[in-house]
Scaffold this motif. Structure first.
Motif, PDB file in Angstrom:
ATOM      1  N   LEU A   1       3.043   4.359   8.628  1.00 19.28           N
ATOM      2  CA  LEU A   1       3.960   3.253   8.923  1.00 19.28           C
ATOM      3  C   LEU A   1       4.044   2.250   7.777  1.00 19.28           C
ATOM      4  CD1 LEU A   1       5.737   1.758  11.059  1.00 19.28           C
ATOM      5  CD2 LEU A   1       3.654   0.566  11.749  1.00 19.28           C
ATOM      6  N   ARG A   2       2.881   1.955   7.163  1.00 21.11           N
ATOM      7  CA  ARG A   2       2.875   0.931   6.106  1.00 21.11           C
ATOM      8  C   ARG A   2       3.757   1.334   4.927  1.00 21.11           C
ATOM      9  NH1 ARG A   2      -1.374  -2.990   6.220  1.00 21.11           N
ATOM     10  NH2 ARG A   2      -1.298  -3.138   3.962  1.00 21.11           N
ATOM     11  N   GLY A   3       4.025   2.620   4.797  1.00 22.12           N
ATOM     12  CA  GLY A   3       4.909   3.075   3.728  1.00 22.12           C
ATOM     13  C   GLY A   3       6.376   2.998   4.095  1.00 22.12           C
ATOM     14  N   MET A   4       6.678   2.581   5.317  1.00 24.25           N
ATOM     15  CA  MET A   4       8.065   2.553   5.781  1.00 24.25           C
ATOM     16  C   MET A   4       8.590   1.143   6.032  1.00 24.25           C
ATOM     17  SD  MET A   4       7.795   5.554   8.663  1.00 24.25           S
ATOM     18  CE  MET A   4       6.697   6.954   8.426  1.00 24.25           C
ATOM     19  N   VAL A   5       7.690   0.178   6.129  1.00 22.83           N
ATOM     20  CA  VAL A   5       8.109  -1.167   6.538  1.00 22.83           C
ATOM     21  C   VAL A   5       7.567  -2.214   5.577  1.00 22.83           C
ATOM     22  CG1 VAL A   5       6.124  -1.479   8.069  1.00 22.83           C
ATOM     23  CG2 VAL A   5       8.221  -2.739   8.534  1.00 22.83           C
TER      24      VAL A   5
ATOM     25  N   LEU B   1      13.088   0.295  12.767  1.00 26.96           N
ATOM     26  CA  LEU B   1      12.883  -0.617  11.646  1.00 26.96           C
ATOM     27  C   LEU B   1      14.229  -0.988  11.041  1.00 26.96           C
ATOM     28  CD1 LEU B   1      10.052   1.444   9.871  1.00 26.96           C
ATOM     29  CD2 LEU B   1       9.840  -0.121  11.819  1.00 26.96           C
ATOM     30  N   ARG B   2      14.393  -2.263  10.727  1.00 32.63           N
ATOM     31  CA  ARG B   2      15.609  -2.767  10.083  1.00 32.63           C
ATOM     32  C   ARG B   2      16.870  -2.265  10.812  1.00 32.63           C
ATOM     33  NH1 ARG B   2      11.907  -0.971   6.575  1.00 32.63           N
ATOM     34  NH2 ARG B   2      12.853   1.091   6.547  1.00 32.63           N
ATOM     35  N   PRO B   3      17.008  -2.565  12.103  1.00 39.97           N
ATOM     36  CA  PRO B   3      18.122  -2.010  12.889  1.00 39.97           C
ATOM     37  C   PRO B   3      19.469  -2.522  12.404  1.00 39.97           C
ATOM     38  CG  PRO B   3      17.040  -3.760  14.107  1.00 39.97           C
ATOM     39  CD  PRO B   3      16.192  -3.508  12.889  1.00 39.97           C
TER      40      PRO B   3
ATOM     41  N   THR C   1      18.064   1.546   8.199  1.00 37.01           N
ATOM     42  CA  THR C   1      17.506   1.723   9.542  1.00 37.01           C
ATOM     43  C   THR C   1      16.662   2.994   9.608  1.00 37.01           C
ATOM     44  OG1 THR C   1      19.391   0.590  10.532  1.00 37.01           O
ATOM     45  CG2 THR C   1      18.097   2.012  11.981  1.00 37.01           C
ATOM     46  N   GLN C   2      15.536   2.881  10.258  1.00 33.42           N
ATOM     47  CA  GLN C   2      14.644   4.038  10.400  1.00 33.42           C
ATOM     48  C   GLN C   2      13.939   3.959  11.747  1.00 33.42           C
ATOM     49  OE1 GLN C   2      12.059   4.457   7.059  1.00 33.42           O
ATOM     50  NE2 GLN C   2      11.367   6.506   7.626  1.00 33.42           N
ATOM     51  N   THR C   3      13.793   5.109  12.403  1.00 32.33           N
ATOM     52  CA  THR C   3      13.105   5.168  13.693  1.00 32.33           C
ATOM     53  C   THR C   3      11.744   5.821  13.509  1.00 32.33           C
ATOM     54  OG1 THR C   3      15.182   5.314  14.916  1.00 32.33           O
ATOM     55  CG2 THR C   3      13.198   6.033  16.058  1.00 32.33           C
ATOM     56  N   VAL C   4      10.739   5.182  14.067  1.00 31.39           N
ATOM     57  CA  VAL C   4       9.363   5.679  13.986  1.00 31.39           C
ATOM     58  C   VAL C   4       8.923   6.084  15.388  1.00 31.39           C
ATOM     59  CG1 VAL C   4       6.976   5.084  13.427  1.00 31.39           C
ATOM     60  CG2 VAL C   4       8.840   4.161  12.049  1.00 31.39           C
ATOM     61  N   ASN C   5       8.354   7.272  15.516  1.00 37.27           N
ATOM     62  CA  ASN C   5       7.843   7.741  16.803  1.00 37.27           C
ATOM     63  C   ASN C   5       6.336   7.544  16.866  1.00 37.27           C
ATOM     64  OD1 ASN C   5      10.360   8.779  17.859  1.00 37.27           O
ATOM     65  ND2 ASN C   5      10.185  10.402  16.336  1.00 37.27           N
ATOM     66  N   GLY C   6       5.833   7.277  18.056  1.00 37.32           N
ATOM     67  CA  GLY C   6       4.397   7.077  18.214  1.00 37.32           C
ATOM     68  C   GLY C   6       3.961   7.355  19.637  1.00 37.32           C
ATOM     69  N   LEU C   7       2.747   6.984  19.934  1.00 33.76           N
ATOM     70  CA  LEU C   7       2.151   7.179  21.255  1.00 33.76           C
ATOM     71  C   LEU C   7       2.174   5.854  22.011  1.00 33.76           C
ATOM     72  CD1 LEU C   7       0.391   8.928  23.252  1.00 33.76           C
ATOM     73  CD2 LEU C   7      -1.596   7.997  22.048  1.00 33.76           C
TER      74      LEU C   7
ATOM     75  N   GLY D   1       0.804  -1.208   0.000  1.00 31.75           N
ATOM     76  CA  GLY D   1       0.000   0.000   0.000  1.00 31.75           C
ATOM     77  C   GLY D   1       0.835   1.255   0.000  1.00 31.75           C
ATOM     78  N   SER D   2       2.144   1.132  -0.146  1.00 31.42           N
ATOM     79  CA  SER D   2       2.995   2.317  -0.187  1.00 31.42           C
ATOM     80  C   SER D   2       3.558   2.485  -1.574  1.00 31.42           C
ATOM     81  CB  SER D   2       4.152   2.164   0.810  1.00 31.42           C
ATOM     82  OG  SER D   2       5.074   1.211   0.312  1.00 31.42           O
ATOM     83  N   GLY D   3       4.188   3.580  -1.817  1.00 35.34           N
ATOM     84  CA  GLY D   3       4.841   3.806  -3.097  1.00 35.34           C
ATOM     85  C   GLY D   3       6.218   3.191  -3.123  1.00 35.34           C
ATOM     86  N   GLY D   4       6.524   2.298  -2.211  1.00 34.25           N
ATOM     87  CA  GLY D   4       7.838   1.691  -2.142  1.00 34.25           C
ATOM     88  C   GLY D   4       8.409   1.863  -0.751  1.00 34.25           C
ATOM     89  N   ALA D   5       8.548   0.776   0.016  1.00 38.56           N
ATOM     90  CA  ALA D   5       9.030   0.883   1.386  1.00 38.56           C
ATOM     91  C   ALA D   5      10.484   1.306   1.391  1.00 38.56           C
ATOM     92  CB  ALA D   5       8.861  -0.462   2.097  1.00 38.56           C
ATOM     93  N   LEU D   6      10.909   1.975   2.435  1.00 36.90           N
ATOM     94  CA  LEU D   6      12.261   2.494   2.513  1.00 36.90           C
ATOM     95  C   LEU D   6      13.223   1.413   2.960  1.00 36.90           C
ATOM     96  CD1 LEU D   6      11.421   5.875   4.247  1.00 36.90           C
ATOM     97  CD2 LEU D   6      11.784   5.465   1.813  1.00 36.90           C
ATOM     98  N   ASP D   7      14.489   1.587   2.588  1.00 33.95           N
ATOM     99  CA  ASP D   7      15.536   0.675   3.024  1.00 33.95           C
ATOM    100  C   ASP D   7      16.319   1.329   4.151  1.00 33.95           C
ATOM    101  OD1 ASP D   7      14.994  -1.373   1.153  1.00 33.95           O
ATOM    102  OD2 ASP D   7      15.964  -0.185  -0.415  1.00 33.95           O
TER     103      ASP D   7
END
Length: 756
Positions: free
Chosen positions: A385-389, A406-408, A179-185, A171-177
């Protein structure tokens, strides 16, 4: 004309266009003409996402020379905004919107009204269908629904024609490669590591327009029967013991499954000419729109439950029944979902499910109640998130600090493993303190209790060795119920809680609902007008006005405590008369039970919660009537600082170690010296080691905290000499240091006290 009839009329004409041999551009040109004529709208335009930009692809009413020339980025202008946010706009005056941008090449300066809907493909907005009109006016619901139905048909056309940027299966235009950090609640605290698994593979709707309406209707009827059977089976499973709040959550969920209004709306969508799958999706889109408009967090969460059911229904009707749960988890898993219903969470193998990350979610969601009972950490509000993982990506979830990695890299993974191992070691050390009484170095016994709100929370008493429950939030039962809980049901819960506590005390706080904890079955005009719901018509204010509510709870607590000790605490008291009025309700019910020769509680102790600062000014008047007083630091602090604790921009603006709040608490503690009033703290402040150290120095001898904090606070207490910390606090309060937190930390370090 009904919405179904209007949509059917448009779909009939669109069907002819789609079936023609025209090229894609010709079909889009014809579509804007049909929509413009049907809605009597002077402008109808289609924008599509191409090479990351939104391009004007077809128009009726704007300058034709702007087609394939006008382009805008996501988030730019009204069209870019609605596509980026995947939401509908309906404006009587477009220029009044803060995101409005004028494009001179289109010739749109004479048009005032604007309505636009996203064209969605695989859960991602890939374009927009807009209409405009010279006269300022909001478009009717029937017109908006027609646009949304048309957008569904267009998504099929543009995907088949390859007119938009490619969308991958996630559902994304291409997930990223990388390491990436996502912030949330943080919704449920905890650490977890595992591999990403998407809760729900996207159901592809291959056919939007129906060939046989009656056949589609029968497919939906059969799917409803099967879905209701599944929900009935889930609701009958004793997942957390008979009669628990989790069972009530599922009963509410079951109520939605049998909601006739929902099934009627799907039938109306089929009447307009949509297939069963498209009709369910169409109603689901409408539900998402409503969710964005709902300010009430509880009602919004119930709309999430309805979306969860719609996803289930869509899978059944399409024959694509597989979810990550039904397919089975093969290894340690971090579950990824836009939102999750409580029933769906229960389907997962708890041995493999290590954590959950939601793109949406909130602290009051039903799924959070269930996840907390399961011991599964949950992170929410991770937009996009779905666009990042990708499926299978490694994820390190730190719900304590509200992040997911993600992807540490190997270095990050090793550091996380080390921290995880230390956490387990500390937990093991704290577990060894379970049966150790928390005495200070100077020999003073400190009471360490837990806060609870569910029957299943009571197991934490045995696990932590806490002295009892210093705050049992009775409102949870009210928040997860579709109707006002009957007295018998309340009695059963309170009796079960007391049974689970054994000889340890449980302080029941009377119901704290209303304001920012709204329930649909207790509505009031005054409450609806609250601009500051946390300071509005809630808690004891509501209970005293709706006396039947407090009477039922009083009777339930008295009956449940037959032959035992009962501790009752009234919340949100601002003046002594409120305490007197609330206690009078209990006294009246006690007399009622005496007359009927019922078994009464062995003893009853009444207390108040000090959250409203005004109560401190009259505490000398109230103290002779109190058995105990608990300071609710969460609400008290936001009221003292006039800072909404739910506002992330203000969350760091005040400090529990600020001299202002410490002086307030010190004055309160001194005012009760010599009074036979047990003074305690309820709230997060008491569960933080540095803050707890300060509270001990101020004279507080009872802390009611989260179960996870019991071990760390017990360990701290055993290192403290009360005379030493008391003298230090007195000095600092007379002449506050520039940074109280740093001063206290350094003082603790000099004495070998681990205070962080």
């Amino acid at each position: 004309m009904t919405a179904a009839a209007a949509a059917r009329q448009i779909l009939t004409r669109l069907h002819e266009v789609m079936a023609s041999r025209m090229h894609a551009q010709g079909k889009l040109d014809r579509v804007v003409e049909i929509i413009g004529e049907s809605l009597d709208s002077e402008v109808c335009s289609i924008y599509l996402l191409r090479e990351g930009m939104l391009e004007l692809y077809a128009t009726r009413g704007l300058n034709q020379s702007a087609v394939h020339v006008t382009r805008m980025a996501l988030g730019e202008g009204l069209t870019g905004t609605l596509v980026e946010n995947n939401e509908t706009l309906n404006l009587a005056e477009a220029k009044a919107h803060p995101d409005f941008q004028y494009r001179p090449e289109t010739g749109e300066e004479k048009f005032h009204s604007f309505a636009g809907v996203p064209i969605v493909y695989r859960e991602r907005a890939v374009g927009a269908l807009n209409v405009q009109h010279v006269d300022p006016r909001r478009y009717e619901d029937i017109e908006i629904e027609a646009l949304q139905t048309t957008a569904m048909v267009l998504s099929e056309l543009i995907a088949n024609a390859g007119l938009v940027d490619e969308v991958d299966a996630s559902g994304s235009g291409g997930a990223l490669d990388g390491t990436q950090t996502v912030n949330g609640l943080t919704l449920v605290k905890g650490l977890a590591a595992g591999h990403a698994v998407f809760h729900q593979p996207r159901i592809e709707i291959d056919q939007v327009m129906a060939d046989d309406i009656e056949a589609e209707r029968q497919r939906v009827y059969r799917a409803f029967d099967k879905m209701r059977e599944q929900i009935d089976n889930m609701a009958s499973q004793a997942e957390f013991g008979v009669g628990g709040e989790h069972e009530e959550v599922l009963q509410t969920y079951k109520m939605f499954a049998y909601d006739e209004g929902w099934s009627r709306r799907i039938n109306e969508a089929i009447d307009s000419g949509l297939t069963a799958e498209a009709a369910i999706e169409r109603v689901q889109q409408r539900t998402r729109m409503r969710m964005r408009e709902i300010d009430d967090p509880l009602l919004a969460d119930r709309m999430h439950d309805l979306e969860d059911l719609a996803n289930r229904l869509l899978r059944i009707v399409s024959g694509q029944l597989g979810t990550a749960a039904t397919q089975g988890l093969r290894r340690d898993t971090i579950l990824i979902a836009k939102n999750l219903g409580p029933a769906e969470l229960l389907e997962y193998d708890r041995r493999k499910l290590k954590g959950v990350i939601l793109e949406e979610g909130s602290l009051t969601a039903h799924v959070v109640i269930v996840a907390r009972a399961m011991g599964v950490p949950v992170l929410g509000r991770t937009r996009g998130l779905r666009g990042m993982v990708r499926e299978g990506d490694e994820i390190l979830l730190d719900a304590d600090h509200g992040t997911a990695t993600l992807r540490p890299s190997q270095q990050i993974a090793e550091a996380f493993d080390t921290r995880f191992a230390k956490t387990r070691e500390k937990q093991a050390a704290y577990a060894e303190l379970r049966d150790v009484e928390p005495f200070t170095r100077c020999g003073t016994r400190i009471q360490v209790m837990i806060n609870a709100g569910l029957r299943d929370d009571m197991s934490a008493l045995a696990m932590t060795g806490a002295d009892g429950v210093g705050l049992f939030r009775t409102e949870f039962q009210f928040l997860v119920s579709a109707t006002l809980p009957q007295r018998e049901r309340q009695t059963r819960l309170y009796r079960d809680v007391l049974d689970a506590a054994g000889d340890k005390p449980v302080i029941f706080r009377t119901v704290d609902i209303g304001g920012d904890k709204a329930v649909p079955y207790l509505r009031d005009e005054a409450a609806n007008m609250d601009e500051n719901p946390a300071m509005g018509w809630r808690a004891l204010r509501m209970a005293l006005e709706r006396e039947g509510l407090l009477k039922a709870q009083a009777r339930a607590l008295l009956e449940a405590s037959a032959g035992r000790s009962l501790y009752v605490m009234f919340p949100m008291i601002s003046e002594p008369w409120e305490f007197d009025a609330a206690k009078a309700v209990f006294d009246e019910q006690l007399d009622f039970l005496k007359v009927r020769k019922k078994i009464l509680p062995e003893s009853i102790r009444f207390g108040a919660m000090l959250e409203v600062p005004s109560l401190a000014e009259v505490i000398d008047i109230l103290a002779p009537r109190l058995d105990f007083l608990s300071v609710g630091t969460n609400d008290l602090t936001q009221f003292l600082f006039a800072a909404d604790r739910a506002n992330p921009k203000l969350a760091e603006r005040y400090d529990w170690l600020s001299p202002s709040i410490l002086r307030f608490l010190n004055r309160l503690s001194n005012a009760l010296v010599g009074q036979e009033v047990d003074l305690g703290i309820c709230g997060e402040m008491g569960g933080r080691r540095l803050e707890a150290l300060a509270l001990l120095g101020l004279g507080f001898r009872r802390l009611s905290i989260t179960p996870a904090a019991v071990g760390p606070i017990k360990e701290l207490i055993r290192q403290v000499d009360l005379a030493e910390i008391g003298d230090a606090m007195n000095r600092w309060l007379v002449s506050p240091p520039a940074d109280m937190r740093t001063e206290l930390r350094e003082w603790a370090a000099e004495r070998g006290i681990e205070a962080d």
